[in-house]
Design a protein around this motif. Structure first.
Motif, PDB file in Angstrom:
ATOM      1  N   TRP A  60       0.844  -1.211   0.000  1.00 16.48           N
ATOM      2  CA  TRP A  60       0.000   0.000   0.000  1.00 16.48           C
ATOM      3  C   TRP A  60       0.877   1.259   0.000  1.00 16.48           C
ATOM      4  O   TRP A  60       0.483   2.312   0.478  1.00 16.48           O
ATOM      5  CB  TRP A  60      -0.962   0.005   1.187  1.00 16.48           C
ATOM      6  N   HIS A  62       1.476   3.421  -2.142  1.00 17.86           N
ATOM      7  CA  HIS A  62       0.927   4.607  -2.800  1.00 17.86           C
ATOM      8  C   HIS A  62       0.090   5.461  -1.861  1.00 17.86           C
ATOM      9  O   HIS A  62      -0.273   6.584  -2.204  1.00 17.86           O
ATOM     10  CB  HIS A  62       0.049   4.171  -3.982  1.00 17.86           C
ATOM     11  N   THR A  63      -0.237   4.931  -0.685  1.00 14.31           N
ATOM     12  CA  THR A  63      -1.125   5.615   0.257  1.00 14.31           C
ATOM     13  C   THR A  63      -0.330   6.486   1.220  1.00 14.31           C
ATOM     14  O   THR A  63       0.709   6.076   1.737  1.00 14.31           O
ATOM     15  CB  THR A  63      -1.937   4.583   1.068  1.00 14.31           C
ATOM     16  N   THR A  97       4.203   9.000   2.230  1.00 14.32           N
ATOM     17  CA  THR A  97       3.479   7.847   1.721  1.00 14.32           C
ATOM     18  C   THR A  97       4.133   6.581   2.278  1.00 14.32           C
ATOM     19  O   THR A  97       5.251   6.618   2.809  1.00 14.32           O
ATOM     20  CB  THR A  97       3.519   7.787   0.189  1.00 14.32           C
ATOM     21  N   ARG A  99       5.384   4.266   0.521  1.00 20.78           N
ATOM     22  CA  ARG A  99       6.600   4.046  -0.263  1.00 20.78           C
ATOM     23  C   ARG A  99       7.747   4.901   0.250  1.00 20.78           C
ATOM     24  O   ARG A  99       8.895   4.446   0.323  1.00 20.78           O
ATOM     25  CB  ARG A  99       6.311   4.359  -1.735  1.00 20.78           C
ATOM     26  N   ASP A 201      -4.120   0.120  -5.674  1.00 29.03           N
ATOM     27  CA  ASP A 201      -3.495   1.307  -6.274  1.00 29.03           C
ATOM     28  C   ASP A 201      -4.364   1.776  -7.439  1.00 29.03           C
ATOM     29  O   ASP A 201      -4.019   1.612  -8.617  1.00 29.03           O
ATOM     30  CB  ASP A 201      -2.079   0.970  -6.742  1.00 29.03           C
ATOM     31  N   GLY A 204      -2.819   4.062 -10.030  1.00 30.67           N
ATOM     32  CA  GLY A 204      -1.522   3.631 -10.533  1.00 30.67           C
ATOM     33  C   GLY A 204      -1.576   2.248 -11.158  1.00 30.67           C
ATOM     34  O   GLY A 204      -2.218   2.037 -12.187  1.00 30.67           O
TER      35      GLY A 204
END
Length: 438
Positions: A60, A62-63, A97, A99, A201, A204
């Motif tokens: 997760w 991207h969150t 995020t 990431r 995502d 994305g």
């Protein structure tokens, strides 16, 4: 510093003193436990099911998290990193995020010389027990090593022994079922390819799966809200895209706005979803109790009850954002003492009851609240919260600091539990460690 040559300082039997502490999971809390053990010169091994550190967080990534950097870095981990020349993010008041959390903090932490040699990747723990003893045998139990069975390289089953076990495996891979009964809805296995895990995502990697389709998001927490906001953006750019939000309660109080929430990103999340519903971008259906799922052409039909009436709802794809629960099957031979309702350690459960507490009102706690009848075994991080959705990473860091101090025989440090959490009105994660509510 070479940890393999050092002997743990905790008061243990002669054989136990030669064994490492076994940490399950190389997520934020598991790595923090490793950092605390490294600082104290206690041998350890980290067993990570994924192929790299923080594998669940990467799913997760991207969150954006709610907490800013200053609440996301474990103190012991920071010290080890800075000693190795690492520099903290410049703006520690900004929320990263998932990431960014991995790239700028967790991955460098896992690569430290004090930690990297002691992580085994691709090692999925199958069970924890005492060596040569099932849970019914008591004599000499506390002096007997733990036995950890795992599925390792090329599908081989391996076992190792340890003086203690810190289970920081989280809950992300064990979501709550869609059924309001707590069970999988009847027929769920027939349409499992149309039910998506929380926090896809949408904008994305998974965009093509949702573009131009009708998606129903099930769940009343912040993971559901994040997905709804992403889908609403897709509505603007991809013709034919539709979004429905389905909850089983009369209202989604967990994502409601709160003026006294110090985590501004979390407060804004609720107001954004409210606005999307008011503007008609998201169609909200409340009080829907799901009981069955079945295929309906190329989509899925959800059936159940709503305010006493039998109802159905059709969608092309369903996002299950109903929260998570701990995997306790692997701990069948461990003597646990868990609360009957939230499945957290019994001393911890009253402190985290989501009916009474938010993230910011949880009382600081440490080894004492996390203890089980099985001496030397600890559930930490999101898994220690059972089904309660009020976990913050800062809480987990304090947990492992206290637990490691106890393992080192440092009772003063273990019992001096202090933690300042951001004030908040409501809180929900719907995720495991390092979640969007951390």
């Amino acid at each position: 510093m070479t940890l393999l040559d050092l002997t743990p300082r905790a008061a243990t039997g002669s054989r136990l003193a030669t064994l490492p502490v076994v940490i399950i999971g190389a997520g934020p809390i598991g790595l923090a436990a490793a950092a605390n053990l490294a600082e104290r010169g206690i041998r350890f091994v980290v067993l990570e099911a994924g192929g790299e550190a923080a594998s669940a967080v990467r799913l997760w990534g991207h969150t954006r998290l709610f907490s800013p950097w200053r609440h996301l870095i474990d103190p012991a981990s920071r010290r080890l990193l800075e000693d190795a020349g690492w520099t903290a993010p410049i703006d520690e008041g900004r929320a990263p995020t998932g990431r960014e959390l991995v790239d700028e903090y967790l991955a460098p932490l896992a690569e430290l010389d004090d930690i990297r040699p002691h992580i085994r990747y691709g090692a999925r723990v199958l069970a924890v027990a005492r060596e040569g003893m099932d849970r019914t045998r008591t004599a000499g139990r506390d002096a007997t090593p733990f036995l950890v069975r795992m599925l390792a390289g090329e599908g081989q089953v391996e076992e190792l022994t340890g003086r203690a076990v810190i289970d920081a495996s989280g809950t992300y891979r064990t979501p709550n079922p869609l059924g309001s009964s707590g069970l999988d809805p009847v027929g769920a296995t027939d349409v499992e390819d149309l039910v998506v895990h929380a926090l896809p995502d949408v904008l994305g990697a998974d965009r093509a799966r949702f573009a131009g389709r009708h998606t129903t998001v099930v769940g009343a927490g912040h993971s559901a809200a994040n997905t709804l906001i992403a889908l609403a953006e897709l509505v603007e750019t991809e013709p034919g895209t539709r979004v429905t939000w389905l909850i089983r309660n009369a209202s989604a109080v967990r994502v409601s706005s709160s003026a006294d929430d110090e985590l501004a990103d979390r407060a804004r999340l609720g107001s954004r979803v409210d606005r999307l519903v008011a503007d008609g971008v998201v169609d909200k259906i409340d009080s829907f109790e799901i009981s069955t799922l079945r295929g309906n052409g190329d989509g899925v039909r959800l059936a159940g009850t709503r305010r006493g009436q039998t109802v159905t709802h059709d969608a092309d794809i369903v996002v299950s954002a109903t929260g998570f629960r701990p995997d306790l099957g692997m701990l069948r031979e461990v003597r646990l003492q868990l609360d009957d309702i939230v499945e957290a350690p019994v001393r911890l459960a009253p402190l985290i009851d989501p009916n009474l507490h938010s993230c910011g009102t949880v009382t600081p706690h440490g080894f004492d609240e996390l203890r089980h009848p099985e001496s030397g075994f600890f559930l930490v991080g999101m898994k220690s919260y059972g089904r309660a959705p009020t976990f913050l990473l800062a809480t987990g860091y304090e947990q492992v600091r206290s637990v490691v101090a106890w393992l080192d025989g440092d009772m003063r440090a273990a019992t001096e539990v202090q933690l300042t959490l951001p004030a908040t009105g409501v809180c929900s994660t719907g995720l495991g460690e390092g979640s969007c509510c951390s």
